[in-house]
Design a protein around this motif. Structure first.
Motif, PDB file in Angstrom:
ATOM      1  N   ARG A 123       0.791  -1.165  -0.047  1.00 36.86           N
ATOM      2  CA  ARG A 123       0.032   0.133  -0.106  1.00 36.86           C
ATOM      3  C   ARG A 123       0.934   1.202  -0.079  1.00 36.86           C
TER       4      ARG A 123
ATOM      5  N   ILE B 266      -4.555 -11.140  -2.178  1.00 41.34           N
ATOM      6  CA  ILE B 266      -5.413 -10.156  -2.997  1.00 41.34           C
ATOM      7  C   ILE B 266      -6.637 -10.981  -3.931  1.00 41.34           C
TER       8      ILE B 266
ATOM      9  N   PRO C 234      -1.090  -6.413   2.612  1.00 40.78           N
ATOM     10  CA  PRO C 234      -1.746  -7.542   2.218  1.00 40.78           C
ATOM     11  C   PRO C 234      -1.060  -8.943   2.128  1.00 40.78           C
TER      12      PRO C 234
ATOM     13  N   SER D 138      -7.978  -0.495  -1.230  1.00 33.90           N
ATOM     14  CA  SER D 138      -6.754  -0.522  -1.959  1.00 33.90           C
ATOM     15  C   SER D 138      -6.738  -0.972  -3.611  1.00 33.90           C
TER      16      SER D 138
ATOM     17  N   ASP E 101      -7.294  -5.113  -2.696  1.00 33.24           N
ATOM     18  CA  ASP E 101      -7.032  -5.537  -1.423  1.00 33.24           C
ATOM     19  C   ASP E 101      -7.780  -7.003  -1.244  1.00 33.24           C
TER      20      ASP E 101
END
Length: 370
Positions: free
Chosen positions: A212, A226, A223, A279, A272
């Motif tokens: 991020r 994803i 993360p 995100s 995300d």
């Protein structure tokens, strides 16, 4: 009557407290302003965004180990008041990670009411040791004040202090990001194969180093898993989705039915974990140069989610439109003869240019071929 006197007394005490606090803040602001003026400021500009921009100037005082932030103004802020189509804006500043190193935990400007272009011109300071600068981020958020409900977030940005050029003496316009979206960086490794008459084979090998870029919360973790969504530009109804782990071999295969690959691109959208949209990152792979039955492999970096892909024809059209706009602008501001098309019979026509010496005031004329 006694109740009224009590309320009046309470208000008087609160007013005195606010006055004392304002006095202390004023003394501190004077000292910060003095330091800031020693370091200078002049404006520059960058591009605009849909939720607005904010102009900041950053300085670092080595001796006092203070980060000095001047919030100058904002422009084109997205309206959060549906009735007046405007905002009552104020700005909040904080440092991450660790404590904000400010007495109140963060700094906050005054409220500038009923405008999309508020001017603040306020100075703030944070205590930041030299050794902590490379690992510190300045988080700036712009809010719309609401006296009845909770305040609305207009936009925000995160600045890595490790990348700041402290020798600069100008201010910078920063794009405010939409509050619901932040950017993911990283890369995707893909192999493409186009088989006649109309099949595009996509093999996704790996998604690497996803981070991020502008996480706002201090404790937010990077993360581990994803979600991916793959689609062909211009064929929005066809989309492939899956959940994958980062930095692990995947080798997942997709097929798309597509007759013409020209002026199109494969888009790989990275979300995300669990597909949440807080995100995002996106990679575009042009299909223009694909040869039938020839594999094409490559690693592609993720771009911010608001980046849009344009085909070569679209880029050419945009460039041509920009040229026409520039010509029209110049035609309004410059003599018409600069833009007149000359025939061959006019090739020997002369224009007289008169020049004036700035020192002596004397003039001289020169003939120039048109």
């Amino acid at each position: 009557m006694g109740c009224g006197a009590s309320v009046a007394s309470t208000k008087a005490i609160q007013a005195n407290g606010r006055a004392a606090e304002a006095s202390r803040a004023g003394a501190g602001a004077t000292a910060v302003r003095s330091l800031f003026k020693q370091l200078g400021v002049a404006p520059t500009r960058s591009t605009e965004t849909s939720v607005g921009q904010i102009e900041l100037a950053l300085r670092y005082h080595d001796v006092k180990q203070l980060l000095l932030v001047k919030i100058i103004r904002a422009r084109n802020l997205a309206a959060r008041d549906a009735f007046r189509n405007t905002s009552d804006a104020y700005v909040r500043l904080a440092l991450l990670p660790g404590s904000a190193r400010a007495p109140s935990g963060e700094h906050r400007t005054r409220i500038v009411r009923s405008t999309a272009h508020p001017s603040f011109n306020e100075l703030f300071s944070f205590s930041v040791p030299n050794d902590d600068l490379p690992s510190t981020r300045l988080v700036c958020s712009v809010w719309d004040y609401d006296a009845v409900t909770s305040d609305d977030l207009i936009g925000r940005l995160s600045i890595n202090l490790s990348g700041v050029d402290w020798t600069r003496r100008d201010s910078t316009w920063y794009d405010l990001k939409h509050p619901s979206i932040s950017s993911l960086s990283g890369s995707v490794h893909v192999t493409l194969l186009f088989s006649l008459p109309s099949t595009l084979h996509v093999t996704l090998h790996r998604v690497s180093d996803v981070k991020r870029e502008d996480a706002w919360e201090e404790q937010r973790q990077e993360p581990n898993t994803i979600s991916l969504k793959c689609f062909i530009t211009g064929l929005a109804s066809v989309e492939k989705s899956l959940a994958v782990s980062i930095n692990e071999k995947i080798d997942v295969n997709f097929k798309f039915s597509i007759i013409d690959t020209q002026e199109k691109a494969l888009a790989i959208r990275v979300l995300d974990s669990e597909g949440k949209a807080q995100s995002e990152g996106i990679a575009y792979i042009s299909l223009n140069d694909l040869q039938p039955s020839v594999e094409h492999s490559g690693t592609y970096s993720l771009s911010p989610p608001d980046v849009q892909w344009m085909s070569e024809n679209q880029q050419t059209a945009l460039l041509q439109e920009s040229r026409h706009a520039f010509a029209a602008h110049m035609l309004l501001r410059q003599p018409a003869w600069l833009f007149e098309r000359k025939s061959l019979s006019d090739a020997k026509k002369l224009n007289v240019v008169v020049m004036k010496n700035a020192n002596t005031g004397q003039t001289a004329s020169t003939e120039v071929k048109a």
